[in-house]
Design a protein around this motif. Structure first.
Motif, short mmCIF file in Angstrom:
data_model
loop_
_atom_site.label_atom_id
_atom_site.label_comp_id
_atom_site.label_asym_id
_atom_site.label_seq_id
_atom_site.Cartn_x
_atom_site.Cartn_y
_atom_site.Cartn_z
N HIS A 163 2.92 3.73 1.06
CA HIS A 163 2.62 3.27 1.95
C HIS A 163 0.77 2.46 1.69
O HIS A 163 0.30 1.30 1.97
CB HIS A 163 2.42 3.51 3.41
CG HIS A 163 2.39 2.22 4.76
ND1 HIS A 163 3.60 1.72 4.66
CD2 HIS A 163 1.46 1.55 5.73
CE1 HIS A 163 3.65 0.62 6.10
NE2 HIS A 163 2.19 0.66 6.23
N ASP A 164 0.14 3.21 1.04
CA ASP A 164 -0.75 2.86 0.13
C ASP A 164 -0.73 1.54 -0.04
O ASP A 164 -1.66 0.47 -0.19
CB ASP A 164 -1.97 3.26 -0.36
CG ASP A 164 -2.59 4.74 0.30
OD1 ASP A 164 -2.86 4.44 1.92
OD2 ASP A 164 -2.32 6.36 -0.23
N LEU A 165 0.81 1.45 -1.18
CA LEU A 165 0.49 -0.07 -2.07
C LEU A 165 0.96 -1.23 -1.34
O LEU A 165 0.94 -2.00 -1.17
CB LEU A 165 2.15 0.56 -2.58
CG LEU A 165 1.88 2.19 -3.78
CD1 LEU A 165 2.48 2.06 -4.97
CD2 LEU A 165 0.76 1.29 -4.56
N ARG A 166 1.60 -1.04 -0.71
CA ARG A 166 1.53 -1.77 1.10
C ARG A 166 0.95 -2.96 1.38
O ARG A 166 -0.15 -3.70 1.36
CB ARG A 166 2.91 -1.87 2.40
CG ARG A 166 2.67 -2.81 3.15
CD ARG A 166 3.91 -2.34 4.58
NE ARG A 166 3.97 -2.58 4.87
CZ ARG A 166 4.75 -3.95 5.76
NH1 ARG A 166 5.58 -4.49 4.05
NH2 ARG A 166 5.15 -5.41 6.65
N HIS A 167 0.07 -1.58 2.21
CA HIS A 167 -1.56 -2.50 1.79
C HIS A 167 -2.95 -3.35 1.22
O HIS A 167 -3.15 -3.98 1.08
CB HIS A 167 -2.28 -1.01 2.69
CG HIS A 167 -2.58 -0.02 3.52
ND1 HIS A 167 -1.37 -1.21 4.30
CD2 HIS A 167 -2.24 1.32 4.25
CE1 HIS A 167 -1.37 -0.07 5.42
NE2 HIS A 167 -2.10 1.55 5.44
N THR A 168 -1.98 -2.33 -0.57
CA THR A 168 -3.20 -3.42 -1.64
C THR A 168 -2.23 -4.19 -1.52
O THR A 168 -3.31 -5.59 -1.97
CB THR A 168 -2.82 -2.00 -2.65
OG1 THR A 168 -3.32 -0.97 -2.43
CG2 THR A 168 -3.81 -2.73 -3.70
N CYS A 169 -1.08 -4.34 -1.54
CA CYS A 169 -0.84 -5.60 -2.21
C CYS A 169 -1.15 -6.94 -1.03
O CYS A 169 -1.41 -7.92 -1.34
CB CYS A 169 0.96 -5.54 -1.81
SG CYS A 169 2.03 -6.34 -2.31
N ALA A 170 -0.75 -6.33 -0.05
CA ALA A 170 -1.39 -7.79 1.21
C ALA A 170 -2.76 -7.47 1.29
O ALA A 170 -2.96 -8.94 1.40
CB ALA A 170 -0.85 -6.67 3.04
N VAL A 171 -3.76 -7.27 0.70
CA VAL A 171 -5.20 -7.42 0.41
C VAL A 171 -5.30 -8.19 -0.20
O VAL A 171 -5.68 -9.58 -0.36
CB VAL A 171 -6.00 -6.37 1.16
CG1 VAL A 171 -7.61 -6.79 0.63
CG2 VAL A 171 -5.89 -5.24 2.04
#
Length: 336
Positions: free
Chosen positions: A261-269
């Motif tokens: 899920h860290d990659l989802r946060h990274t992509c969003a920001v």
């Protein structure tokens, strides 16, 4: 202030907000009013400047309104009741993960060529599209599409996020995974552009993919649908191969390993950064983010990521050399 440089104003506000939050927690006092006074003071100054300056102040005020909305429920009462912060992975960690997941890398901890190919595609898919782990595990062999766009003069490709309707499913297709992955809501059904790099890695994986009757894209070595637990294990193994510098960077964020899920946060920001090339966050950028990530119009998630965008202004994530990150994430923005 009189220069109306909102990125600098925002950095000052965010730094002060973090100081107030730390003071409130340490002293066990309520400092919410102090934060409110800061915003009111800024609003007052902008109102006064508006009578003397050009129309830039109207744009600044709209951005201040977004800032207020993002922190609308923020309470500085000394109690830790705020939602967990959403953090983008620093570029040093992202670059390290690229090297670890690269199928030809000596640092790759996965044994077989087939597993390396699959895991590299998993990493790129999560990082470049920001889809949820469960959404990724519902991708089918034919979920990725590509065609040549004559008007653009290049190949365009996209991934279709959907689930088979009950009447479309073969009678034998009963997902053996527990819990079975699912789309969070009907809005999660959407088409997302993907980069040429991701398309190429996808095609390479299909050549190595195990022969199976299962229609799901990602399979285990035994040819069965990959589970959420197995995806977690992949990232735990990748995290064990991180460099000492990357580990130290993660620890500064209070993390010991990288989770899907860290990659989802990274992509969003990072997408939000891309939607605001001049450092100006507006409603249009928020709406783009909402559509891309499949959030309902009443969802608070876009504003939580707006908060993450504001909060990273003054920490090491925003201080990263953005060119390094672009080099790591490569062509993802060109596919939008």
């Amino acid at each position: 202030m009189t220069l109306l440089d909102f990125p600098k104003i925002r950095m000052c506000l965010n730094s002060h907000l973090q100081k107030l939050n730390n003071d409130a927690t340490r002293r066990k006092v309520n400092l919410t009013k102090r934060w409110s006074w800061c915003i009111k003071f800024l609003d007052y100054v902008l109102e006064s400047l508006g009578k003397l300056e050009d129309d830039r102040w109207l744009d600044i005020r709209s951005q201040v309104k977004l800032l207020q909305t993002a922190y609308g429920n923020f309470s500085l009462d000394g109690r830790d009741k705020q939602p967990a912060p959403l953090r983008s992975l620093p570029s040093t960690v992202v670059s390290d993960l690229y090297d670890i997941f690269d199928p030809g890398s000596a640092r790759n901890p996965f044994r077989s060529k087939r597993t390396r190919s699959r895991n590299y595609l998993i990493f790129l898919t999560l990082l470049q599209t920001g889809i949820r782990r469960s959404e990724m595990l519902l991708l089918y062999v034919d979920s990725v599409n590509a065609e040549f766009d004559d008007s653009a003069g290049r190949l365009i490709s996209w991934v279709v996020l959907s689930d088979l309707d009950e009447d479309e499913k073969p009678k034998w297709l009963i997902d053996p995974r527990s819990p079975p992955p699912n789309l969070k809501n009907p809005i999660a059904r959407r088409n997302l552009p993907i980069s040429e790099e991701l398309l190429a890695v996808h095609d390479e994986y299909l050549e190595a993919r195990p022969t199976s009757n299962w229609p799901f894209l990602f399979l285990s070595q035994r040819g069965r649908p990959l589970s959420m637990r197995q995806v977690n294990e992949i990232f735990l193994m990748a995290s064990s191969a991180l460099s000492p510098d990357a580990v130290r960077t993660l620890r500064r964020q209070g993390k010991t390993n990288v989770q899907p899920h860290d990659l989802r946060h990274t992509c969003a920001v990072r997408r939000l950064v891309g939607y605001c090339p001049n450092g100006k966050l507006d409603e249009k950028a928020i709406e783009k983010l909402r559509v891309f990530f499949g959030w309902h119009e009443k969802s608070v998630m876009p504003m939580r990521y707006a908060r993450a965008y504001f909060e990273t202004e003054s920490d090491t994530v925003r201080q990263d050399n953005y060119d390094n990150y672009v080099a790591a994430i490569r062509t993802v923005e060109h596919s939008s």
